[in-house]
Scaffold this active site. Structure first.
Site, PDB file in Angstrom:
ATOM      1  N   LYS A 162       3.685  10.978  -2.071  1.00 37.77           N
ATOM      2  CA  LYS A 162       2.305   9.849  -2.193  1.00 37.77           C
ATOM      3  C   LYS A 162       1.118  10.365  -1.871  1.00 37.77           C
ATOM      4  CE  LYS A 162       0.817   5.249  -0.802  1.00 37.77           C
ATOM      5  NZ  LYS A 162       0.165   4.628  -2.083  1.00 37.77           N
TER       6      LYS A 162
ATOM      7  N   THR B  21      -4.145   6.764  -1.833  1.00 33.95           N
ATOM      8  CA  THR B  21      -4.231   5.452  -1.751  1.00 33.95           C
ATOM      9  C   THR B  21      -5.230   4.618  -2.292  1.00 33.95           C
ATOM     10  OG1 THR B  21      -3.719   3.485  -0.126  1.00 33.95           O
ATOM     11  CG2 THR B  21      -4.922   5.294   0.428  1.00 33.95           C
TER      12      THR B  21
ATOM     13  N   GLU C 190       0.301   8.576  -6.859  1.00 32.41           N
ATOM     14  CA  GLU C 190       1.160   7.242  -6.153  1.00 32.41           C
ATOM     15  C   GLU C 190       2.560   7.230  -6.156  1.00 32.41           C
ATOM     16  OE1 GLU C 190       0.064   4.628  -4.177  1.00 32.41           O
ATOM     17  OE2 GLU C 190      -2.113   4.442  -4.955  1.00 32.41           O
TER      18      GLU C 190
END
Ligand SMILES: CC(=O)Nc1cc[nH]c(=O)n1
Length: 101
Positions: free
Chosen positions: A19, A22, A72
């Site tokens: 990931k 954000t 993500e």
């Protein structure tokens, strides 16, 4: 050092480097490229890593695409569902790209 929190369910993916972005509302995106940020869990504020901000870019919810989903580590439908639950009805988001340091 600045701080950001992530839900604990994202911790494993962040630490694994899976990931790398954000998506945040404006008030949670007050960072610039080069910022080094202390990262902790939202639920208990336990520190789990430091990251460096690569870029902060505006993105509309309606523009979310496969690129965002891959960064993500989610399917696109899942990402849209997650963001809708965190920020109901919000279209103006900011993508914070980061790397572990
Ligand atoms: C705590 C919190 O808001 N966490 C979020 C929100 C959006 N994206 C994300 O990865 N983490």
């Amino acid at each position: 050092m600045k701080n950001i929190t992530f839900y604990s369910r994202f911790e494993t993916d962040i630490l694994a480097g899976c990931k790398t972005i954000t998506l945040r509302e404006a008030s949670d995106a007050q960072f610039v490229a080069g910022d080094r940020i202390r990262v902790s869990r939202y639920e208990d504020d336990v520190f789990f890593c430091n990251i460096e901000v690569i870029a902060v870019t505006p993105v509309q919810f309606a523009e979310l695409n496969q690129y965002h989903a891959v960064q993500e580590n989610m399917m696109l439908d899942e990402l849209k569902q997650v963001i809708s639950e965190i920020y109901p009805g919000l279209n103006e988001l900011f993508m914070i790209e980061f790397r572990l340091i």
